[in-house]
Motif scaffolding. Structure first.
Motif, PDB file in Angstrom:
ATOM      1  N   LEU A  32     -26.881  -5.335  38.714  1.00  0.00           N
ATOM      2  CA  LEU A  32     -27.144  -5.472  37.854  1.00  0.00           C
ATOM      3  C   LEU A  32     -26.396  -7.251  37.686  1.00  0.00           C
ATOM      4  O   LEU A  32     -25.089  -7.265  37.778  1.00  0.00           O
ATOM      5  N   ARG A  33     -26.911  -7.727  37.000  1.00  0.00           N
ATOM      6  CA  ARG A  33     -26.309  -9.266  37.091  1.00  0.00           C
ATOM      7  C   ARG A  33     -26.686  -9.658  35.468  1.00  0.00           C
ATOM      8  O   ARG A  33     -27.985  -9.664  34.339  1.00  0.00           O
ATOM      9  N   THR A  34     -25.318  -9.914  34.435  1.00  0.00           N
ATOM     10  CA  THR A  34     -25.837 -10.587  33.369  1.00  0.00           C
ATOM     11  C   THR A  34     -25.599 -11.865  33.406  1.00  0.00           C
ATOM     12  O   THR A  34     -25.220 -12.533  34.676  1.00  0.00           O
ATOM     13  N   LEU A  35     -26.366 -11.958  32.402  1.00  0.00           N
ATOM     14  CA  LEU A  35     -26.519 -14.043  32.519  1.00  0.00           C
ATOM     15  C   LEU A  35     -25.571 -14.356  31.046  1.00  0.00           C
ATOM     16  O   LEU A  35     -26.727 -14.491  30.108  1.00  0.00           O
ATOM     17  N   ARG A  36     -25.303 -15.758  31.576  1.00  0.00           N
ATOM     18  CA  ARG A  36     -24.232 -16.381  30.532  1.00  0.00           C
ATOM     19  C   ARG A  36     -25.508 -17.512  29.650  1.00  0.00           C
ATOM     20  O   ARG A  36     -25.689 -17.526  28.601  1.00  0.00           O
ATOM     21  N   GLU A  37     -26.487 -17.667  30.244  1.00  0.00           N
ATOM     22  CA  GLU A  37     -27.155 -18.944  30.290  1.00  0.00           C
ATOM     23  C   GLU A  37     -28.874 -18.123  29.215  1.00  0.00           C
ATOM     24  O   GLU A  37     -29.357 -16.968  30.082  1.00  0.00           O
ATOM     25  N   LEU A  49     -25.971  -4.023  49.466  1.00  0.00           N
ATOM     26  CA  LEU A  49     -26.707  -3.885  48.762  1.00  0.00           C
ATOM     27  C   LEU A  49     -28.429  -3.178  48.668  1.00  0.00           C
ATOM     28  O   LEU A  49     -28.790  -4.016  50.302  1.00  0.00           O
ATOM     29  N   SER A  50     -28.389  -2.503  49.256  1.00  0.00           N
ATOM     30  CA  SER A  50     -29.793  -1.757  48.972  1.00  0.00           C
ATOM     31  C   SER A  50     -30.746  -1.092  47.894  1.00  0.00           C
ATOM     32  O   SER A  50     -29.941  -0.682  47.048  1.00  0.00           O
ATOM     33  N   ILE A  51     -31.655  -1.627  47.858  1.00  0.00           N
ATOM     34  CA  ILE A  51     -32.612  -1.157  46.335  1.00  0.00           C
ATOM     35  C   ILE A  51     -33.557  -0.876  47.092  1.00  0.00           C
ATOM     36  O   ILE A  51     -34.383  -1.308  48.359  1.00  0.00           O
ATOM     37  N   TYR A  52     -34.437  -0.195  45.775  1.00  0.00           N
ATOM     38  CA  TYR A  52     -36.282   0.131  46.728  1.00  0.00           C
ATOM     39  C   TYR A  52     -36.908   0.215  45.619  1.00  0.00           C
ATOM     40  O   TYR A  52     -36.520   0.555  44.506  1.00  0.00           O
ATOM     41  N   GLN A  53     -38.432   0.757  45.903  1.00  0.00           N
ATOM     42  CA  GLN A  53     -38.993   0.659  44.706  1.00  0.00           C
ATOM     43  C   GLN A  53     -40.327   2.035  45.151  1.00  0.00           C
ATOM     44  O   GLN A  53     -40.059   2.227  46.241  1.00  0.00           O
ATOM     45  N   GLY A  78     -34.073 -19.101  51.904  1.00  0.00           N
ATOM     46  CA  GLY A  78     -32.933 -19.449  50.975  1.00  0.00           C
ATOM     47  C   GLY A  78     -31.658 -18.525  50.866  1.00  0.00           C
ATOM     48  O   GLY A  78     -30.852 -19.245  50.029  1.00  0.00           O
ATOM     49  N   LEU A  79     -32.087 -17.438  50.863  1.00  0.00           N
ATOM     50  CA  LEU A  79     -30.615 -16.662  50.410  1.00  0.00           C
ATOM     51  C   LEU A  79     -29.386 -16.936  51.208  1.00  0.00           C
ATOM     52  O   LEU A  79     -28.940 -16.361  52.157  1.00  0.00           O
ATOM     53  N   LYS A  80     -28.942 -17.568  50.406  1.00  0.00           N
ATOM     54  CA  LYS A  80     -27.012 -17.555  51.346  1.00  0.00           C
ATOM     55  C   LYS A  80     -26.370 -16.634  50.185  1.00  0.00           C
ATOM     56  O   LYS A  80     -26.411 -17.604  48.957  1.00  0.00           O
ATOM     57  N   VAL A  81     -24.901 -16.092  50.993  1.00  0.00           N
ATOM     58  CA  VAL A  81     -23.804 -15.835  50.002  1.00  0.00           C
ATOM     59  C   VAL A  81     -22.251 -16.995  50.062  1.00  0.00           C
ATOM     60  O   VAL A  81     -22.368 -17.907  51.586  1.00  0.00           O
ATOM     61  N   LEU A 118     -35.873 -12.035  44.864  1.00  0.00           N
ATOM     62  CA  LEU A 118     -34.309 -11.331  43.618  1.00  0.00           C
ATOM     63  C   LEU A 118     -32.996 -11.312  44.015  1.00  0.00           C
ATOM     64  O   LEU A 118     -32.621 -11.853  42.640  1.00  0.00           O
ATOM     65  N   VAL A 119     -32.784 -11.212  45.119  1.00  0.00           N
ATOM     66  CA  VAL A 119     -31.534 -10.734  45.071  1.00  0.00           C
ATOM     67  C   VAL A 119     -30.632 -12.685  45.577  1.00  0.00           C
ATOM     68  O   VAL A 119     -29.860 -12.595  44.148  1.00  0.00           O
ATOM     69  N   LYS A 120     -31.836 -13.513  45.630  1.00  0.00           N
ATOM     70  CA  LYS A 120     -31.304 -14.522  45.746  1.00  0.00           C
ATOM     71  C   LYS A 120     -30.686 -16.063  44.131  1.00  0.00           C
ATOM     72  O   LYS A 120     -30.371 -16.157  44.019  1.00  0.00           O
ATOM     73  N   ASP A 121     -32.089 -14.792  42.982  1.00  0.00           N
ATOM     74  CA  ASP A 121     -31.463 -15.182  41.577  1.00  0.00           C
ATOM     75  C   ASP A 121     -30.682 -14.288  40.977  1.00  0.00           C
ATOM     76  O   ASP A 121     -29.918 -15.111  40.243  1.00  0.00           O
ATOM     77  N   LEU A 122     -30.365 -13.165  41.346  1.00  0.00           N
ATOM     78  CA  LEU A 122     -29.075 -12.240  41.403  1.00  0.00           C
ATOM     79  C   LEU A 122     -27.645 -13.003  42.114  1.00  0.00           C
ATOM     80  O   LEU A 122     -26.517 -12.637  40.904  1.00  0.00           O
ATOM     81  N   TYR A 123     -27.719 -12.911  43.476  1.00  0.00           N
ATOM     82  CA  TYR A 123     -26.525 -12.817  44.123  1.00  0.00           C
ATOM     83  C   TYR A 123     -26.030 -13.590  44.391  1.00  0.00           C
ATOM     84  O   TYR A 123     -26.311 -15.047  44.223  1.00  0.00           O
TER      85      TYR A 123
END
Lengths: 587, 587
Positions: free
Chosen positions: B10-15, A132-136, A448-451, A119-124
């Motif tokens: 929160l991240r918005t996507l352009r696509e 970032l700290s996220i929980y459920q 593959g989570l890199k920034v 998820l973090v890879k997808d967004l950041y």
């Protein structure tokens, strides 16, 4: 509106459930909080759900305070991410696996490291996004071999699992500390005593790892602690390594006939009888080196033998060995394993032999030889001579034999020195109520989570993982807060603040009780009102004691005079109180 | 504390996401509300969870108002109760099934009738305990063949499912009405237009059943309604049966050669050309009786043929046929099926034949013959003569052929009369947002749920089942409330009440915006504050439009003069407002 018991979906049981193994399970079922659906799988009834929600609210508040954001993942997840990290296989039988109608592999997630990482890879993509700290708070699944103790070890259970993301080790330390602090606040608010112990990293990989244990004799986990502040679970305890010894003055090793000495005790007796020490002391088990053959089953199914040498006064602790050899499974070698190595003479295995296989030289045996850390260079041992009925005396580590390394597999004993020099440890038992864990880069690397860092360079993210078992905590609170008559909830998680009982038959009793209940509710308390008409006061008192709301108000004969009784469930104390003064008592 | 966008997860996507089939899915992903994990399986990000929680809160409040108590069941359940009611098999491929390490069968529950029934059986035993309504908000699973449309039809989804328990039919009616009323309140609060339609009972068994449909062209369900107030889904629509006709004056049936007329149109043309009517009208498709062979696959796997006769101007609606023949699966017979019955001449099948098989007499063919309810006694038809190239004219139902019964399998058309005499119906499409359902005694009987009545007699409990799809409603609200720029949430479920934007670079802008955000939050609004420093006002405006908080406050250049802009996301209207007067605008 107060909750009226006459119509509430709650039934107490007079009898203990036949399958209850522990007090919490017995009382939670009897008092109408939960019902078992299958082994380790429970349904929550209305009053149980109230307590569960209160614990979740405390956890949510402290998570928010720590700066973590709440998300919610599905329990049903695809195989692929867990395949990438190896956990699809590593979890073994503990993982619920299934297929959908198209034959795709799915699992019921036991924890969510993989999908949080993705998820973090997808967004950041930038260091600026971190930390970032996220929980459920979510229902998890583990196919326990022996689900037991009610909610304390279930197959479906509610967990708060949090994950932190940083791009530097220092950042991870801060995120870890923030979660650790939040856990301390949570357990304090819940009134749960805890010990923070060093924990082994286990199947998760990673570096720093601590468990929050509640010390109790019913705990499944054993931990050690020293008066000087050291605490670790037994799997994570490390031996205080003694200094090496100068061996130049030590005599040469000698082989002696020691017939019929396959055990340590027979060996020690034989040694004292036939080859007494020259310094006047007696040989003890601690002077002997016991060599044990273990069989490891690796993830790929291959079976490998390894020999571990421990002082003869200690045993191999298989739980500690599992940590050493993870992810392989560990057991004692069986006769079939040993038959393949005729050089290993059962009962007389040692790291030295006049001819043939020499332990510590895998090129000769194909078997690794690992020793307890106390077997430092210069220590002298009585140990097997690899011949039936013979032992070698005064065999010196480093001089007479080599090893392939050390292994923390010996059992830990009260009185062992803590590794940090803080003195001898004692052993205690506890229930794990929380776990904070520096995963490091294992998951981020696998997935593959890199920034981009400040210099525009791609760096792998470092992660932490932090768990609290909500349903386990609830069970533990029930386990700790009860008496022979029933539950006694701490105020912070009680299903209701006040339990009002109409104890009598006269209308004035019910009128007064209803008014008291309404007033308390209107002033911000959650009230359970026992308004049942055809139930005797005795039964109502029994139910109140079983249900365990901490404050009880009895409205009985005194109602005509505006007098009620306040009953403290925990102390049993009852005091008279004018209805008009009730507010003051609940200030 | 306002939620600050600079650190919010929160991240918005352009696509647009490539797999989004519908607007709600596209916007919920782009605006950072959800993320897909597998087909039909989604994770909830923080802002999405806020909306979901608001919907759940509304549902909980109205459930409490209806007198229902909340419980919580596990998703993972044992096979046995579902085996007893037959649903383990009936659900077919739609059920996620799995085994634990001991080989016990488990399922991920699609609904919970069985275990709710068993729970009440466990706790209750007297009519005095009833009525009872209990519910849960819980994640459910269905292995949809084609999970699609994002959250509108997922494989994991959150539902509120309630169950009522009564011991009389009149009691069930009251419990049913209470839930039905609660649903009306819920949808009204959510601002969701709804139509309550008669529904078929489907796989659930039982009697009264109504669906709440939101009328929309994108709906998966078709329903009919008349101006006079009748409404039903197409599966539940019943034909207004015409009166029987006196056949005494009707001529005898005649067989004619009708070469090359395998279709209704060729038959009608041939009839008008070669055998014109005597009353001056033309033959139409409605004068013909079309006989279609269906193949049913029963639960035990056996395959059975059935022939249905419908007026030639109608088709068989397989969805309606499925209701008629449930739990069997229905499809058109294939050539292999037909080859086993040489008496059935494809294209010329009819209920009459000079020799050989006669439909309507299963002793002759082994095949049931069911007709549309319009085929009443005395109606005359052109239909197949069971010989290649021949039809029979003027074949009169009741006189010339018998049937095994009627079946509501013909398609419904706009203009068909409503069965209650309320006039012609129109067809519309809708999304199912709720379902209320009188299960009756089916589950209680299967699982042995009985209570003692007033006379001390054991009576079987009668039940209702009531469902609302929480995640589907969320998706539908997104589907209905958007414009090309993004989402526009209704106030009742908006993730935040106000979105404050710092639009500028000057410190005064950020100071004013922070103060405005803090003040609004302090006075009871939930505030999302866009405090990002290196993001242009244009991007911030775009994000605000995409995210869809209904009220936006822009703090820009006017800040120096204490002026901000109020932006109504829905109307697009922007008005200037003094900071000091903001409170009045949010009254």
């Amino acid at each position: 509106m107060p909750t009226r018991l006459s119509s509430y979906f709650l039934r107490t049981l007079r009898e203990d459930p036949s399958d209850a193994e522990v007090t919490s399970h017995r009382l939670l079922v009897r008092a109408g909080y939960i019902r078992r659906q299958a082994p380790g799988i429970f349904a929550w009834l209305p009053i149980g759900l109230r307590v569960k929600n209160k614990i979740e609210t405390i956890v949510r508040e402290e998570m928010a305070e720590s700066g973590a954001f709440e998300v919610h993942f599905p329990a049903l997840l695809p195989r692929e991410p867990y395949e990438v990290t190896g956990r699809w296989d590593e979890y073994g039988d503990g993982l619920f696996r299934l297929q959908d109608r198209k034959g795709s592999d799915l699992l019921l997630a036991p924890t969510h490291e993989e999908v949080f990482t993705l998820l973090v890879k997808d967004l950041y993509n930038s260091y600026k996004d971190l930390p970032l700290s996220i929980y459920q708070i979510q229902d998890k699944y583990r196919d326990e071999a022996r689900p037991r103790a009610g909610l304390l070890r279930g197959r479906e259970f509610t967990m708060k699992d949090a994950y932190s993301f940083d791009y530097t080790d220092a950042g991870l330390d801060l995120s870890y500390q923030a979660q650790r602090d939040a856990y301390e606040r949570i357990f304090t608010r819940l009134g749960l005593e805890y010990v923070i112990v060093k924990a082994d990293a286990g199947a998760m990989g990673g570096s720093r790892s601590e468990e929050f244990l509640h010390p109790t004799p019913i705990g499944e986990d054993t931990f050690v602690r020293s008066a000087g502040g050291y605490a670790a679970n037994v799997e994570a305890f490390t031996t205080l390594v003694p200094p090496v010894i100068d061996w130049t003055a030590l005599p040469a090793a000698e082989v002696h006939d020691t017939p019929d000495t396959p055990t340590i005790q027979t060996l020690v007796d034989s040694a004292n009888a036939n080859h007494p020490r020259t310094d006047g002391r007696e040989w003890t088990a601690a002077d002997t080196l016991k060599n044990i053959v273990l069989a490891l089953t690796n993830l790929d199914g291959t079976r490998e033998l390894v020999i571990v040498g421990v002082p003869g006064d200690r045993d191999v602790d298989l739980k500690r060995a599992e940590v050493v050899f993870a992810p392989a499974e560990v057991e004692a070698a069986n006769p079939g394993d040993l038959a393949k190595h005729p050089g290993l003479v059962t009962g007389y295995i040692g790291p030295w032999a006049p001819a043939g296989a020499v332990l510590g030289d895998t090129s000769a045996t194909g078997i690794r030889y690992l020793v307890d850390p106390r077997v430092v260079d210069g220590t002298a041992w009585i140990t097997g001579a690899n011949e039936n009925g013979r032992h070698v005396f005064g065999l010196v580590a480093g001089r007479d034999f080599a090893v392939d390394g050390t292994a923390e597999v010996a059992n830990v004993r009260a009185g062992d020195p803590a590794p940090d020099g803080s003195g001898p440890v004692e052993l205690a038992r506890g229930v794990e109520i929380g776990h904070v864990f520096q995963l490091g880069r294992k998951y981020a690397e696998a997935l593959g989570l890199k920034v981009l860092d400040e210099n525009g360079k791609l760096v792998t993210v470092t992660m932490g993982s932090y768990g609290i078992g909500i349903t386990r905590i609830l069970a533990l609170l029930a386990e700790l807060n009860n008496d022979p008559k029933g539950l006694i909830w701490p105020v912070s998680v009680a299903p209701f603040d006040v339990h009002v009982i109409a104890a009598g038959r006269d209308e004035i009793v019910f009128e007064t009780a209803a008014a008291v209940a309404a007033t308390l509710e209107a002033t911000g308390r959650e009230v359970l009102y026992d308004d049942r008409r055809k139930v005797s006061p005795g039964v109502k008192f029994g139910d109140a004691e079983l249900i365990g709301v901490p404050q009880i108000v009895i409205v009985g004969r005194g109602a005509v005079d505006g007098i009620v009784e306040l009953w403290d469930r925990r102390t049993g104390e009852r005091i008279q109180c004018a209805v008009d003064n009730l507010g003051a008592h609940f200030a």
